[in-house]
Structure formats: C-alpha cells, structure tokens
Design a protein around this motif. Sequence first.
Motif, PDB file in Angstrom:
ATOM      1  N   GLY A 170      56.084  20.579  52.464  1.00 22.81           N
ATOM      2  CA  GLY A 170      56.214  19.681  51.321  1.00 22.81           C
ATOM      3  C   GLY A 170      56.982  18.420  51.708  1.00 22.81           C
ATOM      4  N   TYR A 211      54.625  31.833  57.520  1.00 23.52           N
ATOM      5  CA  TYR A 211      55.551  32.749  56.837  1.00 23.52           C
ATOM      6  C   TYR A 211      54.826  33.819  56.026  1.00 23.52           C
ATOM      7  N   GLY A 259      66.817  23.632  47.916  1.00 25.33           N
ATOM      8  CA  GLY A 259      65.738  23.844  46.955  1.00 25.33           C
ATOM      9  C   GLY A 259      65.643  25.207  46.325  1.00 25.33           C
ATOM     10  N   HIS A 328      49.329  20.414  48.898  1.00 26.47           N
ATOM     11  CA  HIS A 328      49.623  19.126  49.532  1.00 26.47           C
ATOM     12  C   HIS A 328      50.381  19.290  50.847  1.00 26.47           C
ATOM     13  N   GLY A 330      53.170  16.811  52.685  1.00 27.22           N
ATOM     14  CA  GLY A 330      53.928  15.565  52.502  1.00 27.22           C
ATOM     15  C   GLY A 330      53.992  15.176  51.040  1.00 27.22           C
TER      16      GLY A 330
HETATM   17  N1  LIG Z   1      68.920  19.342  46.204  1.00 32.87           N
HETATM   18  C1  LIG Z   1      68.251  18.208  46.308  1.00 32.87           C
HETATM   19  O1  LIG Z   1      68.817  17.130  46.366  1.00 32.87           O
HETATM   20  C2  LIG Z   1      66.765  18.256  46.378  1.00 32.87           C
HETATM   21  C3  LIG Z   1      66.049  17.103  46.733  1.00 32.87           C
HETATM   22  C4  LIG Z   1      64.662  17.205  46.901  1.00 32.87           C
HETATM   23  C5  LIG Z   1      64.033  18.426  46.660  1.00 32.87           C
HETATM   24  N2  LIG Z   1      64.778  19.484  46.259  1.00 32.87           N
HETATM   25  C6  LIG Z   1      64.154  20.797  46.077  1.00 32.87           C
HETATM   26  O2  LIG Z   1      63.663  21.193  47.346  1.00 32.87           O
HETATM   27  C7  LIG Z   1      62.470  21.926  47.176  1.00 32.87           C
HETATM   28  C8  LIG Z   1      61.361  21.238  47.947  1.00 32.87           C
HETATM   29  O3  LIG Z   1      61.075  20.022  47.324  1.00 32.87           O
HETATM   30  P1  LIG Z   1      59.789  19.178  47.738  1.00 32.87           P
HETATM   31  O4  LIG Z   1      59.723  18.028  46.795  1.00 32.87           O
HETATM   32  O5  LIG Z   1      59.769  18.961  49.183  1.00 32.87           O
HETATM   33  O6  LIG Z   1      58.657  20.244  47.320  1.00 32.87           O
HETATM   34  P2  LIG Z   1      57.126  20.248  47.571  1.00 32.87           P
HETATM   35  O7  LIG Z   1      56.677  18.976  48.217  1.00 32.87           O
HETATM   36  O8  LIG Z   1      56.474  20.628  46.295  1.00 32.87           O
HETATM   37  O9  LIG Z   1      56.973  21.437  48.630  1.00 32.87           O
HETATM   38  C9  LIG Z   1      56.075  22.450  48.389  1.00 32.87           C
HETATM   39  C10 LIG Z   1      55.849  23.229  49.670  1.00 32.87           C
HETATM   40  O10 LIG Z   1      56.923  24.109  49.937  1.00 32.87           O
HETATM   41  C11 LIG Z   1      56.452  25.175  50.697  1.00 32.87           C
HETATM   42  N3  LIG Z   1      56.907  26.464  50.197  1.00 32.87           N
HETATM   43  C12 LIG Z   1      56.715  27.039  48.999  1.00 32.87           C
HETATM   44  N4  LIG Z   1      57.219  28.277  48.979  1.00 32.87           N
HETATM   45  C13 LIG Z   1      57.726  28.504  50.214  1.00 32.87           C
HETATM   46  C14 LIG Z   1      58.352  29.603  50.834  1.00 32.87           C
HETATM   47  N5  LIG Z   1      58.551  30.758  50.190  1.00 32.87           N
HETATM   48  N6  LIG Z   1      58.745  29.469  52.119  1.00 32.87           N
HETATM   49  C15 LIG Z   1      58.552  28.305  52.783  1.00 32.87           C
HETATM   50  N7  LIG Z   1      57.946  27.244  52.254  1.00 32.87           N
HETATM   51  C16 LIG Z   1      57.539  27.347  50.983  1.00 32.87           C
HETATM   52  C17 LIG Z   1      54.935  25.147  50.683  1.00 32.87           C
HETATM   53  O11 LIG Z   1      54.521  24.695  51.988  1.00 32.87           O
HETATM   54  P3  LIG Z   1      53.234  25.304  52.695  1.00 32.87           P
HETATM   55  O12 LIG Z   1      52.084  24.924  51.826  1.00 32.87           O
HETATM   56  O13 LIG Z   1      53.246  24.663  54.031  1.00 32.87           O
HETATM   57  O14 LIG Z   1      53.429  26.797  52.753  1.00 32.87           O
HETATM   58  C18 LIG Z   1      54.649  24.113  49.594  1.00 32.87           C
HETATM   59  O15 LIG Z   1      53.460  23.409  49.842  1.00 32.87           O
HETATM   60  C19 LIG Z   1      62.255  22.029  45.667  1.00 32.87           C
HETATM   61  O16 LIG Z   1      62.834  23.216  45.183  1.00 32.87           O
HETATM   62  C20 LIG Z   1      63.000  20.838  45.130  1.00 32.87           C
HETATM   63  O17 LIG Z   1      63.392  21.023  43.798  1.00 32.87           O
HETATM   64  C21 LIG Z   1      66.119  19.421  46.102  1.00 32.87           C
END
Ligand SMILES: NC(=O)c1ccc[n+]([C@@H]2O[C@H](COP(=O)([O-])OP(=O)(O)OC[C@H]3O[C@@H](n4cnc5c(N)ncnc54)[C@H](OP(=O)(O)O)[C@@H]3O)[C@@H](O)[C@H]2O)c1
Length: 338
Positions: A170, A211, A259, A328, A330
């Motif tokens: 992601g 995974y 996350g 998706h 990226g």
């Molecule tokens: N704390 C902060 O400041 C902050 C900032 C940004 C984002 N976040 C959090 O970080 C997380 C990621 O955000 P994002 O915007 O990058 O999300 P995203 O673009 O929606 O990422 C989704 C991807 O995460 C992967 N994923 C889902 N479940 C997984 C698992 N069990 N193990 C490993 N990978 C998994 C999948 O990749 P594959 O399709 O390759 O399996 C999925 O396509 C979210 O929870 C978001 O709320 C927090």
Amino acid sequence: MKRYEIHPAHAESPLRVAEFEPAPLGEHEVAVAIKAVSLNYRDLLVSRNTYFCNIPNGLVPCSDGAGDVVAVGKQVRLLAVGDRVATLFFPHWQGGRPDAASVTGALGAESAGAFTERFVSDESGLIKLPAGLSHAEAATLPCAALTAWNCLFEAGTLVPGQTVLLQGTGGVSIFALQFAKAAGARVIITSSSDAKLERARALGADHGINYKTHPDWSQEALRVTGGRGVDVVIEVGGPGTLEQSLASVCIGGRIAYVGVLTGLAGQANPVMLIPKAAALHGIFVGSRAMFADMLGAMTLHGIKPQIDREFAFGEAPAALARLESGGHFGKIVIRVGG
Ligand SMILES: NC(=O)c1ccc[n+]([C@@H]2O[C@H](COP(=O)([O-])OP(=O)(O)OC[C@H]3O[C@@H](n4cnc5c(N)ncnc54)[C@H](OP(=O)(O)O)[C@@H]3O)[C@@H](O)[C@H]2O)c1
C-alpha cells in the motif's frame, strides 16, 4: 464550486458532492485551486466514522491535496499566486517533537480536508512544491509518504546498510521501499500477491515474502538476515502482524507502529523488546520540517510516487472502493477541478 462531503450516517454511500460558496479570505490565508487528492486507508476509516475522532456529517474529507495558489491574504509572506503547493496533514506541526498543539486539527478528520475545488488555509498549513512533481504526484505525499519518511529516518534512525521490513504494498510501504533503497538500505517486503512482490522487486526490494503462503513470515525475515533480524520494521498491520514484527526485529532495532490494517485490539506481548533492547515507537505522520527534508531527497534522487490509478472527480466512490479492495499498489489519486 464543488467539494465532497462525508456523511458517515449513510453507510452505503458516505461520499456526497456538494456546492459551496468560498468564504472571504483572511489576512493570513491562502486560497488553493486543488488539482488532485490522494486517498489513504484513513479515509476509509473516516467514511465509516471508525477513526480516532468523531466525524461530523458534512466533513470535507482527505488530508492529501495539491494545487495552485489562486489568492493570498494581505499578511501572507511566503506564498504567492501561481505557486504550486501541497497540504500539510497537521497544519500546526511545523517542526520538532509533536505536542498537543501540533497534532490537532488534522485535515479531513478534525478540520475540513482537501477534497474541494477551493481549499483555504493559513500559509503555514501549506508547503511549496519543487518543479519535478506533478499535481497528482504531489497529492500522494502529505500522509503516506511523510509517514514512511518519519518511520525510516526520524523514529527509525536508518543508516545505509541496515535492513528494513515492510508490510504489504500500500501507500506507506511503497514510499518506504523507495526511500529506503535511495538511502542504501536492504528491503524485505511482504505481500498477499506474488505479482505485487514482483513489482516491488522491480522498484528495488531485495526480498519478497508472500504473507499468505508464509503466515509465520518472521521466520523468513530471520532466515534472509542470517538469524540477525531487521533493523527497522514499519508496522502497518496491528494484531497478528505485530507479533511477527516483534519476532523479526533485531537487537537494538526499531518498530515504527503506524497502522491498523488488521484491527485495533491485539494480544501482542512486547516482553521480547527487553532482551532485544528494541523500541516500539508510535508514529503519527510528520511535521513540515520532515516534509521539506523529504521533498529535498525526492528531488535529489528523482523519486516518483507510484500511482496505482487516477480517477476523475465524479468517480470518488469507485476510487474508495478500489482502496477498500486492497487491489492497489502504491497510491490512488482523484483529479479535482478543470
Ligand atoms: N500513524 C500514521 O501516521 C499513519 C499514516 C499513514 C497510514 N497509517 C495507517 O497505516 C496503514 C497503511 O496505510 P496505507 O494508506 O498505506 O494503506 P493502503 O494503501 O490501503 O494499504 C493496503 C495494503 O496493505 C497490505 N495489507 C493488508 N493487510 C495486511 C496484512 N495483514 N499484512 C501485510 N500487509 C497487509 C495489503 O498489501 P498487499 O495487497 O500487497 O497484500 C494492502 O493492499 C493503515 O492502517 C493506515 O491507517 C497510519
């Protein structure tokens, strides 16, 4: 003018287009004609009202936007009409350690977001863009990219030659892959998809772990590091993945806890952090100062955000559905304005 509003009470279709009249500009304010926004997993949480704060009906969503300055107030000093800018996720976090004042007013949750044809902000809530980034590319940066940067180089104190472990493909993880490779680090990345792992390898990932076929993927991370473990983990999952991260991190390593993809309430036992003298560090996006450093590095290394797909303004529900599907790689971008 048009903007999107979120109505969490309407769970089936929380995104609505609304017409609005821009308010008169304050002396310190800047008006931006937004050209693109990007979606984050957080926007799904906001649309369901399961984010950290309560989401009122009618909130303008999205933290991440980029566009052109079209008007400035009398006291604005650093920006001028015609400048290309991006929004700051935390408009008040200019630099230094976060405190209660700096991490309030987050766009698209605690204050009106960027999914609007006309965004108005104090000039301190915007950052000027370098020439090499398109509006669509710049719109991917305020949340996911800055979070990845903070995890690696601020909280993660990454140095060349160290090993980083990333989860999934992601927004946050793919920016982290690009930044870590530019910084001379080794990258291990996980995904549910072998095809996505191939794409990650094409971007420089050194090792890919599926995974789904390796649910106990920490064993694989330890194997490819000769039993040592990894220096920095960016934890985007939560329950289930955090246990694997605790097992993967090396002595003296750092887990940047970002996350909630696998949920909020977990059972992970952090006791192994003690003999490993390792750190678990909560991350909340980043500051303007970090954003400026990140833009400098992106310009120097010619790093281009990986855009999965661009949607038209009217296609926001389809764009959100694409994010929800997890198909998706990226970032997902939506064009705004003409
Ligand atoms: N704390 C902060 O400041 C902050 C900032 C940004 C984002 N976040 C959090 O970080 C997380 C990621 O955000 P994002 O915007 O990058 O999300 P995203 O673009 O929606 O990422 C989704 C991807 O995460 C992967 N994923 C889902 N479940 C997984 C698992 N069990 N193990 C490993 N990978 C998994 C999948 O990749 P594959 O399709 O390759 O399996 C999925 O396509 C979210 O929870 C978001 O709320 C927090």
